[in-house]
Motif scaffolding. Sequence first.
Motif, PDB file in Angstrom:
ATOM      1  N   MET A 135       0.850  -1.197   0.000  1.00 28.45           N
ATOM      2  CA  MET A 135       0.000   0.000   0.000  1.00 28.45           C
ATOM      3  C   MET A 135       0.880   1.240   0.000  1.00 28.45           C
ATOM      4  O   MET A 135       1.760   1.400   0.853  1.00 28.45           O
ATOM      5  CB  MET A 135      -0.895  -0.011   1.245  1.00 28.45           C
ATOM      6  N   ASN A 136       0.665   2.103  -0.974  1.00 26.99           N
ATOM      7  CA  ASN A 136       1.411   3.352  -1.063  1.00 26.99           C
ATOM      8  C   ASN A 136       1.016   4.252   0.096  1.00 26.99           C
ATOM      9  O   ASN A 136      -0.077   4.814   0.125  1.00 26.99           O
ATOM     10  CB  ASN A 136       1.098   4.027  -2.403  1.00 26.99           C
ATOM     11  N   PHE A 137       1.933   4.386   1.073  1.00 29.67           N
ATOM     12  CA  PHE A 137       1.595   5.099   2.304  1.00 29.67           C
ATOM     13  C   PHE A 137       2.873   5.698   2.877  1.00 29.67           C
ATOM     14  O   PHE A 137       3.837   4.970   3.148  1.00 29.67           O
ATOM     15  CB  PHE A 137       0.964   4.124   3.302  1.00 29.67           C
ATOM     16  N   SER A 138       2.897   7.014   3.049  1.00 27.68           N
ATOM     17  CA  SER A 138       4.058   7.674   3.648  1.00 27.68           C
ATOM     18  C   SER A 138       3.584   8.755   4.600  1.00 27.68           C
ATOM     19  O   SER A 138       2.738   9.589   4.240  1.00 27.68           O
ATOM     20  CB  SER A 138       4.956   8.303   2.575  1.00 27.68           C
ATOM     21  N   ILE A 139       4.118   8.744   5.805  1.00 25.21           N
ATOM     22  CA  ILE A 139       3.770   9.778   6.788  1.00 25.21           C
ATOM     23  C   ILE A 139       4.567  11.038   6.481  1.00 25.21           C
ATOM     24  O   ILE A 139       5.794  10.999   6.336  1.00 25.21           O
ATOM     25  CB  ILE A 139       4.061   9.289   8.217  1.00 25.21           C
ATOM     26  N   LEU A 140       3.870  12.145   6.372  1.00 22.44           N
ATOM     27  CA  LEU A 140       4.517  13.438   6.131  1.00 22.44           C
ATOM     28  C   LEU A 140       4.721  14.218   7.426  1.00 22.44           C
ATOM     29  O   LEU A 140       5.748  14.863   7.608  1.00 22.44           O
ATOM     30  CB  LEU A 140       3.670  14.270   5.161  1.00 22.44           C
ATOM     31  N   LYS A 141       3.720  14.142   8.302  1.00 19.09           N
ATOM     32  CA  LYS A 141       3.815  14.882   9.562  1.00 19.09           C
ATOM     33  C   LYS A 141       3.127  14.094  10.676  1.00 19.09           C
ATOM     34  O   LYS A 141       2.107  13.440  10.444  1.00 19.09           O
ATOM     35  CB  LYS A 141       3.150  16.262   9.456  1.00 19.09           C
ATOM     36  N   THR A 155      -1.019   9.322  -0.035  1.00 18.00           N
ATOM     37  CA  THR A 155      -1.509   8.085  -0.632  1.00 18.00           C
ATOM     38  C   THR A 155      -1.633   8.301  -2.138  1.00 18.00           C
ATOM     39  O   THR A 155      -1.366   9.402  -2.650  1.00 18.00           O
ATOM     40  CB  THR A 155      -2.885   7.688  -0.049  1.00 18.00           C
ATOM     41  N   VAL A 156      -2.087   7.287  -2.854  1.00 16.68           N
ATOM     42  CA  VAL A 156      -2.305   7.420  -4.292  1.00 16.68           C
ATOM     43  C   VAL A 156      -3.436   8.410  -4.577  1.00 16.68           C
ATOM     44  O   VAL A 156      -3.549   8.928  -5.692  1.00 16.68           O
ATOM     45  CB  VAL A 156      -2.640   6.054  -4.927  1.00 16.68           C
ATOM     46  N   GLU A 157      -4.284   8.681  -3.575  1.00 16.49           N
ATOM     47  CA  GLU A 157      -5.397   9.609  -3.755  1.00 16.49           C
ATOM     48  C   GLU A 157      -5.037  11.035  -3.364  1.00 16.49           C
ATOM     49  O   GLU A 157      -5.865  11.937  -3.498  1.00 16.49           O
ATOM     50  CB  GLU A 157      -6.595   9.156  -2.918  1.00 16.49           C
ATOM     51  N   GLY A 158      -3.828  11.250  -2.840  1.00 20.29           N
ATOM     52  CA  GLY A 158      -3.452  12.570  -2.353  1.00 20.29           C
ATOM     53  C   GLY A 158      -3.165  12.511  -0.863  1.00 20.29           C
ATOM     54  O   GLY A 158      -2.921  11.446  -0.290  1.00 20.29           O
ATOM     55  N   PRO A 202      -0.971  -5.313  -1.922  1.00 19.38           N
ATOM     56  CA  PRO A 202      -1.339  -3.963  -1.477  1.00 19.38           C
ATOM     57  C   PRO A 202      -1.762  -3.837  -0.014  1.00 19.38           C
ATOM     58  O   PRO A 202      -1.996  -2.734   0.456  1.00 19.38           O
ATOM     59  CB  PRO A 202      -2.543  -3.647  -2.373  1.00 19.38           C
ATOM     60  N   TYR A 203      -1.868  -4.945   0.718  1.00 20.44           N
ATOM     61  CA  TYR A 203      -2.604  -4.908   1.982  1.00 20.44           C
ATOM     62  C   TYR A 203      -1.854  -4.222   3.126  1.00 20.44           C
ATOM     63  O   TYR A 203      -2.477  -3.696   4.041  1.00 20.44           O
ATOM     64  CB  TYR A 203      -2.983  -6.335   2.395  1.00 20.44           C
ATOM     65  N   VAL A 204      -0.527  -4.246   3.101  1.00 16.27           N
ATOM     66  CA  VAL A 204       0.259  -3.697   4.204  1.00 16.27           C
ATOM     67  C   VAL A 204       0.817  -2.327   3.812  1.00 16.27           C
ATOM     68  O   VAL A 204       1.477  -2.209   2.773  1.00 16.27           O
ATOM     69  CB  VAL A 204       1.423  -4.648   4.578  1.00 16.27           C
ATOM     70  N   PRO A 205       0.569  -1.281   4.610  1.00 13.18           N
ATOM     71  CA  PRO A 205       1.178   0.024   4.326  1.00 13.18           C
ATOM     72  C   PRO A 205       2.696  -0.091   4.290  1.00 13.18           C
ATOM     73  O   PRO A 205       3.306  -0.807   5.100  1.00 13.18           O
ATOM     74  CB  PRO A 205       0.711   0.893   5.506  1.00 13.18           C
ATOM     75  N   SER A 206       3.312   0.607   3.358  1.00  9.58           N
ATOM     76  CA  SER A 206       4.763   0.526   3.161  1.00  9.58           C
ATOM     77  C   SER A 206       5.479   1.394   4.194  1.00  9.58           C
ATOM     78  O   SER A 206       6.139   2.379   3.867  1.00  9.58           O
ATOM     79  CB  SER A 206       5.126   0.962   1.738  1.00  9.58           C
ATOM     80  N   LEU A 207       5.333   1.025   5.450  1.00  9.31           N
ATOM     81  CA  LEU A 207       5.893   1.780   6.572  1.00  9.31           C
ATOM     82  C   LEU A 207       6.454   0.808   7.593  1.00  9.31           C
ATOM     83  O   LEU A 207       5.821  -0.193   7.932  1.00  9.31           O
ATOM     84  CB  LEU A 207       4.802   2.640   7.226  1.00  9.31           C
TER      85      LEU A 207
END
Length: 730
Positions: A1-7, A77-80, A559-564
């Motif tokens: 899952m495309n997932f990145s923490i920004l803040k 995410t892929v949606e913004g 896709p199931y696991v956030p990439s974190l």
Amino acid sequence: MNFSILKLIIWSKNPNKVPRILEFKPGAINYITGSSRSGKSSIIEIIDYCLGSGGCSIPKIGPIRRTSSWYGLLFSTVEGEKLFARRDPGDQNSTDDYMITEGVTVSVPDVPEKNANRDNAKGILERLAKIPQSNSDFNETGSGFKGRASISDMTAFMFQPQRIVANNETMFFEADVEEHAKKLREIFPLVLGVVDAETLIKQHRLQEVRRLIERKQRQLEALKINIENFAGEVRGRYIAAAQYGLVPSLRVDDTDTNVLFERLKDIVATWKKDPTYWDSDGHHINTERLSWLREREALLYSEITTLRVRLTQLRELSLARATSEINISRKRDRLSSTSWLVERLSTDHTCPLCGNDSDSPSNELKKLIESTQKVEAQWKAVELVPPMLDAEEVDLKKQISAKESELRQVRSEREYIQEETEEMQSTREQRAMFVGRTSEFINLHESLTDEGVFANEIAALKEEEAQLLKEVDFETFAQRKETALFKFSRFAGHYGNILELETGDDLIQLDTNKLTIRVIDAKGGSAWLREIGSGANWLGYHVTTLLALHELFISQGIPYVPSLLVIDQPSQTQFPDDTEEDSEREELQAVNNVFKALSSGIKRTNGKLQVIVSEHAGRSVIDGLENVHLVERWRYGRKLIPWHWSNEMDVKMIGKNAQYAAEDVLKSHIEPAIQKVEGYEGCKVSIVSATFNETGIEFKAQALTADHITIDFSGHIDFNLDVGYVLPEI
């Protein structure tokens, strides 16, 4: 899952305090280094809480829960971008209050406002992760751990808190709780890519088809056994039909079974056309008569009630007449002397004393005569009333008596017919039940042929089962799992070499049932993680396992696991208490290898993996490494929760170095205060030293003026961030 923490954001309970914001970089090792009790270990708990955990694991004791009102994550995410903020639960275990904001870019509000709940937050994350809605409870056992996967289950692969990261018994987050361990075992085929949403649906259908086949085959076998008693049951049903008057009586032993069976079929067919076919004419007559009697009974009752009301009114009128007769009789008695007075009194009305004439006696006598005449008229009227009232009362009583007699007869007839009709209705209902059971018996018997309904249904279900078995090929699943675990071992070998594990090039295998790894040497010998010594090895295998799994997820497009991946204090086995200045070169190298492995994981996943590490060790462990972003150093007064969020200074802090804490408010408060001093507008300020005291921070600073003149300053900043005592030092 495309997932990145920004803040990561924390809002103070004091609305006048600006939110505490940590900024992270996607596709990098986000490194937070700091001393003990600075809040490092709470990073995982805050992220987990914002992502919808069932409870709040952020420590209740300490400044975080005491001073914070909301916790938030801004992530891409892929949606913004999306901002998830969740309210501090206070004295509760957790709260469902969320503020969710979505957009291409999202700004951080001064104060969050609730507009969503925990279910909304989990729903968004599970939609982004494409987590299937089907569960693995194919046998419908109702076991909770076989329920559908959720985003909370995926945190097992995302978090390595301090108690887990070097644990020789537990590999995954929360797997030390048996309930979570059971669930993790169930979802492993999903996260390894062995099954997907469509496969889960087909597995559910396959299990349902098998249950249907088994049930219908049991029914078919039971019916085939019962067919041996077919002749006896047909004869018995025919005799019962005769008793209900549905067929004529005959000797069933002398009649062919098939003939009897056909007559039973005729009964069912006739009933379906006209259920009243066997009802006698008397039944219809009785029904009509019963209806008329009920109506007549109601009418008679109404008429009797009306007559009784009239009789009551008549009696009240008679009582009024008797009362009037008594009153008028009394008036007549008082006026009975009027005729005598008229006869005796002369028309000469001369006063015997004065001799004058008077008209008064004549006038009064006239009035008396008029009153007498009125009373006599009333008396004659009353004399005529009694015969009329008596006659009507007698007539009403006769009518009432006649109506009551008729009512008794009607009621008696109605009760008798009703009883008979109910018996007939009961018989009719029994007939209907008999016909229904006979119809079912006929249908089941006819379905026993090769072309019967049961045979056709079983054949269709077996055909569907065969097709599903091709699509849900368990041998293929086993091969997929074997392939996924082989790739895992290959990826793990790469990271194990970087970490210089004692087992060297030995094969690292993942056991999804025991939820741990075992190492197999060249001779075939094996050892589980708990059988391998050294905390450094345990740490190395944890890092190796999680990096290998994330590389597998990302490389296979699972896709199931956030990439974190968030790790708390991986250096604990090397630096349990010391800072970087007290560390030995060998230990520094061991920790540096951990960061090398993490950096390699980011590179091998093309920057799709984000890593967050909180550490005791200083910057030297990341020197020369790629893909590292130093978030903050939590030393010299700088912590996760700013010192000025409290109302008073912790006694343990008084007299301690506050250099970084002062630098945190340098640009926002200290420098603007110094620039207000006449002649120092636009100067650049730097902190020379700072120390905590009871009321805030005492600091020394240098100001560089526009003329490149350096001026030394001293001052104080309090809990309200008011800067005072700013004076040039002489």
